[in-house]
Design an enzyme around this catalytic site. Structure first.
Site, mmCIF file in Angstrom:
data_model
loop_
_atom_site.group_PDB
_atom_site.id
_atom_site.type_symbol
_atom_site.label_atom_id
_atom_site.label_comp_id
_atom_site.label_asym_id
_atom_site.label_seq_id
_atom_site.Cartn_x
_atom_site.Cartn_y
_atom_site.Cartn_z
ATOM 1 C CG HIS A 283 -2.002 -1.033 1.163
ATOM 2 N ND1 HIS A 283 -3.127 -0.897 0.385
ATOM 3 C CD2 HIS A 283 -2.116 -2.230 1.794
ATOM 4 C CE1 HIS A 283 -3.903 -1.972 0.538
ATOM 5 N NE2 HIS A 283 -3.310 -2.794 1.379
ATOM 6 C CG ASP A 336 -3.372 -4.159 5.081
ATOM 7 O OD1 ASP A 336 -2.482 -3.286 5.210
ATOM 8 O OD2 ASP A 336 -4.440 -3.951 4.484
ATOM 9 C CD GLU A 337 -5.873 -5.770 1.289
ATOM 10 O OE1 GLU A 337 -6.989 -6.264 1.060
ATOM 11 O OE2 GLU A 337 -5.612 -4.573 1.090
ATOM 12 C CB VAL A 338 2.463 -7.628 1.981
ATOM 13 C CG1 VAL A 338 3.834 -7.500 1.323
ATOM 14 C CG2 VAL A 338 2.253 -6.501 2.994
ATOM 15 C CD GLU A 387 -3.824 -8.993 6.123
ATOM 16 O OE1 GLU A 387 -4.454 -8.643 5.117
ATOM 17 O OE2 GLU A 387 -3.883 -8.384 7.214
#
Length: 545
Positions: A283, A336-338, A387
Site C-alpha cells: 500500500h 496487510d495485503e502484501v 496478516e
C-alpha cells in the site's frame, strides 16, 4: 447537597429496566415512550419522576484539582451552546410584546469536580464519572447538577450524558430534564473505542475531519485511527522528506504539519486520541512519486524495496517527524495485503534474497519487524493488521497489538498467544460495506469466543472502519452515522444491554440518537434503510425513518 460517598447507597437499577419518559409525542412516531433515550447506555443509573427546568445562563462551578482546565472550560461552553440552542430565557414574543416574566429555574449551576489536574490523554485514561441531577428539597436549598470524575476526560463523558438529558420544550421554550432526580454511575467497557478514516483514497478537508471528531465525542468514541496515506496518494507533509507529498492527488489536497497538529489538538479537547497509520511495506506506491528509489523497479512499485537502507532511513524519518505531532502511544504500521510476487522478478531484489537466504515471505517478515523496531525506538507501541500475526506470529514483537479485520476468530487466537487485539471484523464493522444492517453490527462482540478472563483483558477494544474508496466529503458523515453508533454502544456499555429484543429496546434509542446527531449538524442517515447512507424514501418524521 450531593456527596459521592452517599452515591452508592442508591439502588442501582438493571439496564433492561424500562423508564417512564416525558418525551411527549415521540410515541406517535413509533417510539417506545418507556425507554431512557441515552446513547450509549450508562452502566448503572436511577431516576425519579420530576421535571426540572435548566437556567439558560447555566454556570460552571469547577472544583477539585482541574478548576483551571481549559479543556474543561471549553467543553462546558460547547455543551452549553448545544443545550441552549433555542433557549435564551426570554422568548421573542415576550420581547415583541414587551412582557416581563420572572423565571425561577431548578438548575442554575453545573458543578464539575475532577480529582486529577493532569491533562495527559493516553490509552486507558480513566473515563468514569458519576452524574447527579436533583431538585431542591429539604436536604438541598438549591437544585443541583454535579459531575464527579477522576480525570477531565471522565468529566467530558459526563457532560455528554448531561447534554442528552436536557430537552428543549417548544411550548414553554425552556430546557427541561425529565424523570429527575438522575443518579448515573458510568464507565466504559473497553479502553479503545475507535473509528478509522481513510484520507488516501479520497482527501477529506480538515474541517470535515473536525466534524467527524466532534461527532465521535457524542457517541463517546475515543480513538481516531487516521489512515493517512496509501498506494493512491500521499497527502501529508513530512519535513525530513519533503518530496513525499508529491504523491498527493493535487497540490490542493494536502495536509501540512500544522494541519495535522491542529487535528490532534482539536481531538484532545474532546478526549479523543489520534492514532496515525503509515502502512508498510505494501500500500505504498504513492511514496515513489517523490522518491522513485523506493520502488524496486518501474514495473514493481510495491511492496517497497526491502534491500535498501534508504527505505528504512526514510521510514525512520517519517516516524521521527510524526512523533512530534502524534503523542498517542500507539502507532499503526499496517502490514496487510502484501503481495511479494514482483520482488522475485526484480534482479537486484532477487539477488539480495539469495544472498540473505530468504524467501519473499521471509523478506516480508524482515521488513515488518524492522519497521516495528524503528517505531519502538521512538517509544511507540506497534499496531499491525492481522496478516502479520497469521504469517509470522512468533517473530512479532511481544508488544505488538494485532488488529483484526479480515476474518472472525483472529482475536481469540491472538490473545491466546499473549498479544493484545483490536476487533474490526469486516463482516460487521466495516462501514464501507453498505449492506450490513444496524442489528448485525450491534450484535457483534469483541469478546466472542473468549471465555478466559485473563485473555478477555487483552482485548483492548474495537474500531469501525470508514474506508474511503466510495466516500469523500460529500457523503462520509452519513456513511459513518448512525451505524458507527452501534459499535460505540457495544464498546462502552455493559454486554447486558443487548439482552432481550433489541428492536424494542435499542432501535428506538438508536433512531433518537440519529436525530440528535442531525440536530447537532451531523449528517447521519436513516437507521433502517437496507443500504447505508441512503436518504429517506419519502416524507415522515426523523424518528421513524
Amino acid at each position: 447537597m450531593f456527596n459521592s460517598q452517599n452515591f452508592f447507597l442508591f439502588l442501582i437499577f438493571p439496564l433492561t429496566l424500562l423508564i417512564p419518559s416525558a418525551l411527549g409525542d415521540l410515541s406517535q412516531s413509533g417510539f417506545n415512550a418507556s425507554l431512557p433515550y441515552l446513547w450509549p447506555m450508562p452502566s448503572d443509573f436511577t431516576f425519579g419522576n420530576s421535571t426540572l427546568s435548566v437556567d439558560p445562563q447555566l454556570s460552571l462551578v469547577a472544583a477539585g484539582n482541574a478548576g483551571n482546565s481549559e479543556i474543561l472550560k471549553a467543553a462546558f461552553d460547547r455543551y452549553r451552546g448545544i443545550i441552549f440552542k433555542h433557549a435564551s430565557g426570554v422568548s421573542m414574543l415576550d420581547k415583541l410584546w414587551g412582557r416581563r416574566r420572572t423565571f425561577v429555574y431548578d438548575i442554575s449551576e453545573l458543578k464539575i469536580d475532577v480529582q486529577s489536574d493532569s491533562e495527559e490523554l493516553h490509552l486507558g485514561v480513566d473515563e468514569s464519572y458519576t452524574l447527579l441531577v436533583s431538585k431542591k428539597d429539604a436536604h438541598s436549598i438549591i437544585g443541583e447538577a454535579t459531575i464527579e470524575a477522576a480525570t477531565i476526560y471522565g468529566a467530558l463523558r459526563g457532560l455528554e450524558t448531561f447534554s442528552q438529558l436536557c430537552t428543549f420544550n417548544y411550548e414553554t421554550k425552556d430546557v427541561q430534564i425529565y424523570q429527575a432526580p438522575w443518579y448515573i454511575k458510568d464507565n466504559p467497557r473497553f479502553t479503545f473505542r475507535g473509528l478509522l478514516i481513510d484520507t488516501s483514497r479520497h482527501f477529506l478537508p480538515v474541517d470535515v475531519i473536525k466534524s467527524i471528531i466532534e461527532s465521535m465525542s457524542y457517541a463517546k468514541l475515543n480513538v481516531l485511527h487516521w489512515h493517512i496515506v496509501d498506494e493512491e496518494s500521499f497527502p501529508l507533509e513530512v519535513p525530513s522528506y519533503p518530496n513525499l507529498w508529491r504523491g498527493a492527488y493535487t497540490k490542493h489536497e494536502r495536509y501540512t504539519i500544522e494541519d495535522a497538529y491542529e487535528i490532534v489538538a482539536f481531538a484532545k479537547m474532546r478526549g479523543i486520541n489520534v492514532m496515525a497509520e503509515v502502512d508498510v511495506p505494501g500500500h505504498a506506491e504513492s511514496w515513489g512519486i517523490g522518491y522513485p528509489d523506493l520502488w524496486p523497479s518501474p514495473s514493481c512499485k510495491e511492496p517497497l524495496d526491502v534491500t535498501k537502507n534508504f527505505t528504512f532511513d526514510l521510514i525512520s524519518g517519517i516516524l521521527t517527524d510524526l512523533r512530534k505531532i502524534f503523542p498517542f502511544e500507539l502507532f499503526h504500521l499496517g502490514g496487510d495485503e502484501v503481495n511479494t510476487d514482483c520482488w522475485e522478478t526484480v534482479p537486484h531484489v532477487k539477488q539480495w534474497l539469495l544472498d540473505q537466504n530468504m524467501t519473499t515471505k521471509d523478506a516480508y517478515e524482515y521488513f515488518v519487524l524492522r519497521a516495528q523496531e524503528i517505531a519502538i525506538s521512538k517509544n511507540w507501541t506497534p499496531v499491525n493488521w492481522e496478516e502479520t500475526f497469521i504469517n509470522f506470529e512468533k517473530g512479532l514483537n511481544p508488544r505488538t497489538i494485532v488488529h483484526n479485520w479480515l476474518r472472525g476468530g483472529i482475536c481469540p487466537k491472538a490473545v491466546a498467544d499473549g498479544f493484545r487485539c483490536i476487533f474490526s471484523d469486516q463482516g460487521v464493522w466495516y462501514l464501507d460495506h453498505l449492506d450490513v444492517p444496524w442489528d448485525r453490527a450491534y450484535h457483534a462482540d469483541p469478546l466472542e469466543g473468549i471465555s478466559d478472563p485473563s485473555q478477555q483483558k487483552l482485548i483492548i477494544g474495537g474500531e469501525v472502519c470508514m474506508w474511503g474508496e466510495t466516500a469523500d466529503a460529500s457523503n462520509v458523515l452519513q456513511t459513518i452515522w448512525p451505524r458507527a453508533a452501534t459499535a460505540a454502544e457495544r464498546l462502552w456499555s455493559k454486554n447486558e444491554t443487548v439482552s432481550g429484543n433489541i428492536t424494542l429496546s435499542v432501535l428506538p434509542r438508536l433512531s433518537y440518537f440519529r436525530c440528535l446527531l442531525n440536530r447537532r449538524g451531523i449528517e447521519a442517515a436513516p437507521v433502517k434503510n437496507f443500504y447505508a447512507r441512503r436518504p429517506p424514501t419519502g416524507p415522515g418524521s426523523c424518528y421513524d425513518q
